[in-house]
Design a protein around this motif. Structure first.
Motif, PDB file in Angstrom:
ATOM      1  N   LEU A   8       0.853  -1.182   0.000  1.00 54.32           N
ATOM      2  CA  LEU A   8       0.000   0.000   0.000  1.00 54.32           C
ATOM      3  C   LEU A   8       0.887   1.230   0.000  1.00 54.32           C
ATOM      4  N   GLU A   9       0.625   2.142  -0.910  1.00 51.31           N
ATOM      5  CA  GLU A   9       1.365   3.404  -0.944  1.00 51.31           C
ATOM      6  C   GLU A   9       0.376   4.529  -0.683  1.00 51.31           C
ATOM      7  N   LEU A  10       0.563   5.213   0.430  1.00 51.10           N
ATOM      8  CA  LEU A  10      -0.361   6.260   0.845  1.00 51.10           C
ATOM      9  C   LEU A  10       0.289   7.623   0.633  1.00 51.10           C
ATOM     10  N   GLU A  11      -0.496   8.591   0.207  1.00 52.74           N
ATOM     11  CA  GLU A  11      -0.005   9.948   0.028  1.00 52.74           C
ATOM     12  C   GLU A  11      -0.765  10.859   0.967  1.00 52.74           C
ATOM     13  N   PHE A  12      -0.037  11.688   1.718  1.00 52.27           N
ATOM     14  CA  PHE A  12      -0.660  12.521   2.734  1.00 52.27           C
ATOM     15  C   PHE A  12      -0.611  13.981   2.332  1.00 52.27           C
ATOM     16  N   SER A  13      -1.537  14.733   2.863  1.00 53.94           N
ATOM     17  CA  SER A  13      -1.656  16.154   2.557  1.00 53.94           C
ATOM     18  C   SER A  13      -0.797  16.970   3.513  1.00 53.94           C
ATOM     19  N   CYS A  14      -0.246  18.063   3.005  1.00 56.29           N
ATOM     20  CA  CYS A  14       0.538  18.958   3.855  1.00 56.29           C
ATOM     21  C   CYS A  14      -0.367  19.769   4.783  1.00 56.29           C
ATOM     22  N   SER A  15      -1.627  19.908   4.430  1.00 51.08           N
ATOM     23  CA  SER A  15      -2.523  20.736   5.234  1.00 51.08           C
ATOM     24  C   SER A  15      -3.122  19.980   6.408  1.00 51.08           C
ATOM     25  N   ILE A  16      -3.113  18.659   6.355  1.00 48.02           N
ATOM     26  CA  ILE A  16      -3.657  17.853   7.453  1.00 48.02           C
ATOM     27  C   ILE A  16      -2.565  16.892   7.916  1.00 48.02           C
ATOM     28  N   GLY A  90      10.475  21.350   3.371  1.00 49.06           N
ATOM     29  CA  GLY A  90       9.265  20.535   3.346  1.00 49.06           C
ATOM     30  C   GLY A  90       8.085  21.298   3.933  1.00 49.06           C
ATOM     31  N   CYS A  91       6.931  20.687   3.868  1.00 49.09           N
ATOM     32  CA  CYS A  91       5.737  21.338   4.392  1.00 49.09           C
ATOM     33  C   CYS A  91       5.365  20.832   5.779  1.00 49.09           C
ATOM     34  N   TYR A  92       6.184  19.946   6.348  1.00 48.11           N
ATOM     35  CA  TYR A  92       5.895  19.405   7.662  1.00 48.11           C
ATOM     36  C   TYR A  92       6.788  20.086   8.693  1.00 48.11           C
TER      37      TYR A  92
END
Length: 150
Positions: A8-16, A90-92
């Protein structure tokens, strides 16, 4: 029993920003099964975000003349200013970043070639520490330039 493997490859949002991801996997079949209750599994996986740090430095002095051995003046040389910048590209958000800088301070015959006179910091806490008593300070060895053409 047959097995199936997959990724499984998951992509996460920078806003959440999430601290974990929950995944439910369920296997179904047209066949009659004696134990269908073990066909479902719920997984909770902690999320760790990869930092994207950029380290850059700039100086006001790109050339420094060292006088011949034995002719060192007792006065200090030209001021040498170095700016070190650590950027999070980065956005994190990133926490607990520690940057260690070791500055060469001794030359031939333990001659002091650098002394820090001031430390200015923005959005950071800087601590200037001399080497511990037990720390071996390795002086810069003398250079033999006699075999060099230029």
């Amino acid at each position: 029993p047959p097995q199936v493997s997959f990724t499984l490859e998951l992509e996460f949002s920078c806003s959440i920003l999430l601290d974990h991801a929950e995944v439910t996997l369920q296997a179904t079949s047209d066949s009659t099964e004696a134990t269908p209750q073990d066909n479902v599994v719920k997984l909770s996986v902690p999320i760790r975000y990869e930092p994207n740090l950029f380290l850059s430095s700039n100086t006001n002095l790109h050339r420094y003349e060292v006088p011949p051995l034995g002719t060192f003046a007792h006065s200090s040389g030209p001021e040498f200013t170095t700016t070190v910048k650590v950027q999070n590209l980065g956005c994190y958000p990133i926490q607990n970043v520690i940057l260690h800088m070791a500055l060469p301070a001794l030359g031939h015959r333990q001659a002091a070639i650098l002394s820090v006179t001031d430390v200015l910091a923005e959005n950071a806490t800087c601590v200037l520490q001399p080497p511990d008593e037990g720390t071996q300070v390795v002086p810069v060895p003398p250079e033999d330039l006699l075999h060099m053409d230029r």
